[in-house]
Design a protein around this motif. Structure first.
Motif, short mmCIF file in Angstrom:
data_model
loop_
_atom_site.label_atom_id
_atom_site.label_comp_id
_atom_site.label_asym_id
_atom_site.label_seq_id
_atom_site.Cartn_x
_atom_site.Cartn_y
_atom_site.Cartn_z
N GLY A 34 0.81 -1.22 0.00
CA GLY A 34 0.00 0.00 0.00
C GLY A 34 0.83 1.26 0.00
N ARG A 79 -6.91 -4.91 -8.70
CA ARG A 79 -7.24 -5.07 -7.27
C ARG A 79 -6.19 -5.92 -6.57
N GLU A 133 -10.40 -10.56 0.55
CA GLU A 133 -10.87 -9.20 0.88
C GLU A 133 -10.08 -8.17 0.06
N ASP A 134 -10.82 -7.25 -0.55
CA ASP A 134 -10.18 -6.23 -1.39
C ASP A 134 -9.52 -5.17 -0.49
N VAL A 135 -8.19 -5.06 -0.57
CA VAL A 135 -7.49 -4.07 0.27
C VAL A 135 -6.87 -2.97 -0.61
N SER A 136 -7.29 -2.91 -1.86
CA SER A 136 -6.67 -1.98 -2.82
C SER A 136 -6.67 -0.53 -2.34
N ARG A 137 -7.71 -0.11 -1.65
CA ARG A 137 -7.80 1.29 -1.22
C ARG A 137 -7.42 1.44 0.26
N ALA A 138 -7.07 0.34 0.91
CA ALA A 138 -6.77 0.42 2.35
C ALA A 138 -5.39 1.03 2.58
N ARG A 192 -3.89 -0.67 7.58
CA ARG A 192 -5.11 -1.49 7.59
C ARG A 192 -4.93 -2.80 6.82
N ARG A 193 -3.78 -3.02 6.25
CA ARG A 193 -3.54 -4.28 5.52
C ARG A 193 -2.84 -5.27 6.45
N SER A 200 0.49 -10.89 11.14
CA SER A 200 0.06 -10.55 9.78
C SER A 200 -0.19 -11.83 8.99
#
Lengths: 235, 493
Positions: free
Chosen positions: A47, A55, A61-66, A70-71, A148
């Motif tokens: 990120g 994506r 779970e989509d973390v593309s915008r996180a 938050r990842r 993680s």
């Protein structure tokens, strides 16, 4: 499990494209010539670089915008993994709470992690009094505390001597299996990690190919891989 | 050889002090009104330093976190006060806040407030650049780690940026304190009977009151003060103020919140508001009053001749000191700061009292004093250059038998050329804008641009003074621009 679905990212004039998936408990080497985009790939997953399209999914779970925090990802670099003014214990404890206000349970997790990487006796030391290998173990202890799902390693053992590199690699293999992590390891030593890794990704000119099994990678007839491995006939 | 020369100049300045101690031993400082001067000097230096350092850190931090269009231009703007002669800034501030200025009475210009304001004008931008340089050394991995560990802005500052900043604070603060404590031109113009710094009081005792014992007592205090501070400052001179990268940041930095972004922009605007109006006031009033009379041409010619001569001598002195790069050479290069100009001039003045006063002697003394004042900066720039000639270069040159002129031409000069040019240009700027040496030794019709401007201001010929100031600013600005251009070219190479 981590999936990159047709991702495109840009930094400066450099573009990186990727489309692959890796299962949990698997250790994957990221190989390729210098400047090809290996570190950029880790930055996209963590990120630190924004996506232009596509994506990034972790366990579906989509973390593309996180944001990076938050990842469910930990990253270990070649250097500067520790804050020099904090003790070993505090550096690991940051993985539990950035404020360093820890519960009793958090404190035991920190102690356990330090014991797990063999540094229980060095908790009060400052990073400058540790060897290169010990510093990277502290970083791995923090990974354990953070719990993680994905571990990204950006040439973390490049500055260590061969014996220590093999030892640390084994540590990473064990962590990946025990914690069921998905681990990506950027390295310039394909032969050295060949027996330890499950998969290999090859990055060249901003394009990620793979994953492929180590045997398939070394038998691959692609001119780019052959050039990278130094197998291209000269003349 | 050079070390000996500089030490000689230093000792010649100190000799009368020792003689005074040994023979007269007048220790009654109170009777000569020394303490109020010391207290005022320290008070104004402390407040100026506090404001410059705290605001400098805030601006540097805002610049590091915030990429915005014109950021490179803003960093260049921050370098301008460093090139601006003190007497030009005095005129700029008078044009803004003086009785017949654009904003009369907004800031009480004469006395403590005016002196502090002028010092902040000069030192805040320098602090911002030096702290920005320190912050640039923060590793990208630290910011990534902080972002991953969910650290807020305050924690990121504490764990990633503060460790880079902390060692720089003591050094930069000591440097600013020393510069403010040794203030001459600003205190001479904005000070008064109860607002006098040590340097001005030394000059007044010596040249106006002819009170030599008082001048020597004040000199002793000044030397003790500078000597105590100098070892703290020594490191600050190793940092090359040109080495600020103007390129936009490409790596990862945490995204500031909306409130932080607004604060960053406000800080940058405030810093611009401190620098720009003074600059514009000088240019606006100065370009109208720009005049080229015979005294202007004479002052321009003398300034350029003095500046060039002082810069060449400073460079010749700096070369062997920078090449040696040891503790003794470093300390010697800072001689003019340990023994401030007014003190050194006091010593020389007393020693040369018996000699017939002449134009040539005055010219030589001004050049000598100016070259010693430019020496710390010239030596720092050349030292940075010599450090680029790595041991690998040295070994290779030795192996190939490169010695003497061949070694200089093939190994040293290609690396040092931009540093030499920068050191020469900045030493020229330093000397061109100097009013201290000319005030202390100027006689026999030696007229420079700063002394012409000072005289015009003294005779209330405001428009002419503004014109001379603008001319001085344009000459110094052009030389500084050239020096920065060379530094940037070298940075990109």
């Amino acid at each position: 499990m981590i999936t990159l679905e047709n991702t495109v990212s840009k930094r400066g004039g450099f573009t990186l494209k990727a489309n692959f998936a890796l299962g949990e408990g698997r250790l994957c080497a990221v190989l390729g010539p210098s400047g090809a985009g290996k570190s950029s790939l880790l930055n996209v997953i963590a990120g630190f670089d924004d996506l232009v399209s596509g994506r990034v999914l972790i366990d579906g779970e989509d973390v593309s915008r996180a944001s990076p925090a938050r990842r469910p990802i930990s990253m270990v670099f070649q250097d500067h993994n520790l804050f020099p003014h904090l003790s070993v214990w505090d550096n690991v404890a940051l993985g539990a709470a950035a404020s360093l206000r820890l519960t009793e349970e958090d404190k035991s997790r920190v102690d356990e992690a330090l014991a797990r990487v063999g540094l229980a006796s060095l908790t009060a030391r400052k990073p400058f009094r540790l060897s290169g290998g010990e510093r990277q173990r502290v970083a791995l202890a923090r990974v354990l505390v953070r719990r993680s799902k994905v571990l990204l390693l950006d040439e973390p053992f490049a500055a260590l001597d061969p014996g220590l590199r093999a030892e640390m690699l084994q540590e990473v293999v064990d962590l990946t299996r025990e914690q069921k992590l998905t681990t990506l390891l950027v390295t310039h030593q394909p032969e050295e990690i060949r027996a330890a890794v499950d998969d290999m990704l090859f990055v060249a000119a901003g394009q990620v190919s793979g994953p492929m099994a180590p045997a398939a990678f070394f038998a691959n007839g692609s001119p780019a891989i052959a050039a990278y491995l130094g197998l291209t006939a000269r003349g | 050889m050079v070390q000996g020369l500089v030490l000689c100049a230093l000792l010649l300045g100190l000799l009368p002090l020792f003689e005074f101690l040994a023979t007269q031993g007048d220790w009654n400082f109170a009777a000569h009104g020394v303490w109020p001067v010391v207290v005022f000097t320290l008070k104004q230096a402390l407040i100026s330093t506090l404001i410059s350092v705290v605001a400098g850190i805030a601006v540097a931090h805002a610049l590091l976190r915030q990429n915005f269009p014109g950021r490179a231009l803003f960093l260049k703007l921050l370098a301008l006060p460093m090139a601006m002669p003190a007497i030009v800034a005095v005129l700029g501030l008078v044009s803004l806040f003086g009785n017949s200025g654009l904003l009369p009475g907004v800031v009480p210009l004469y006395g403590f407030t005016g002196i502090v304001l002028a010092h902040v004008f000069f030192n805040l931008p320098m602090c911002a650049r030096l702290f920005f340089q320190a912050l640039q050394a923060a590793p990208e991995e630290g910011f990534k780690l902080a972002a991953q560990l969910n650290m807020g802005e305050a924690a990121t500052f504490r764990h990633v940026e503060w460790p880079q900043l902390q060692p720089a604070i003591a050094r930069v603060a000591s440097l600013v304190f020393l510069l403010c404590a040794a203030s001459f031109v600003i205190a001479l113009n904005f000070g008064g009977a109860s607002a006098t710094t040590l340097e001005v009081a030394i000059y007044q005792s010596l040249r106006l009151d002819f009170d030599v014992p008082r001048a020597l007592q004040l000199s002793l205090v000044q030397v003790a003060l500078s000597g105590t501070l100098i070892w703290l400052v020594a490191k600050a001179f190793e940092s090359d103020a040109f080495a600020v990268s103007l390129k936009p940041w490409q790596g990862f930095r945490p995204r500031p919140s909306l409130a932080t972004r607004a604060l960053n922009i406000a800080l940058v605007c405030a810093a611009a508001l401190l620098v720009l109006p003074v600059l514009l006031a000088v240019l606006a009033s100065g370009l109208q009053g720009l005049h080229f009379t015979a005294p202007t041409w004479q002052a321009l010619g003398t300034s350029l001749a003095l500046g060039l001569a002082s810069a060449v001598i400073a460079l010749l002195l700096a070369w062997p000191l920078a090449r040696a790069d040891d503790a003794a050479s470093h300390l010697i290069s800072l001689a003019a700061m340990i023994l401030p100009p007014a003190v050194m001039a006091t010593g020389w003045f007393i020693l040369l009292r018996g000699l017939p006063d002449s134009w040539a002697l005055s010219f030589a003394l001004i050049v000598a004093l100016n070259s010693l004042m430019a020496l710390p900066f010239a030596a720092a720039t050349l030292t940075a250059g010599f450090r680029k000639i790595t041991p690998v270069h040295e070994r290779l040159a030795s192996q190939l038998g490169l010695q003497g002129l061949a070694r200089l031409r093939i190994v040293e000069l290609p690396v040092l050329r931009p540093h030499l040019a920068q050191a020469l240009l900045m030493a020229m700027v330093n000397s061109l804008g100097d009013l201290t040496a000319i005030t202390l030794f100027g006689s026999h019709g030696i007229l420079t641009l700063p002394s012409l401007q000072q005289a015009e201001m003294g005779h209330y010929r405001g428009a002419e003074a503004a014109g001379t100031a603008a001319l001085l600013l344009l000459v110094c600005g052009a030389l500084t621009f050239l020096a920065h251009h060379l530094a940037e070219q070298h940075d990109h190479a």
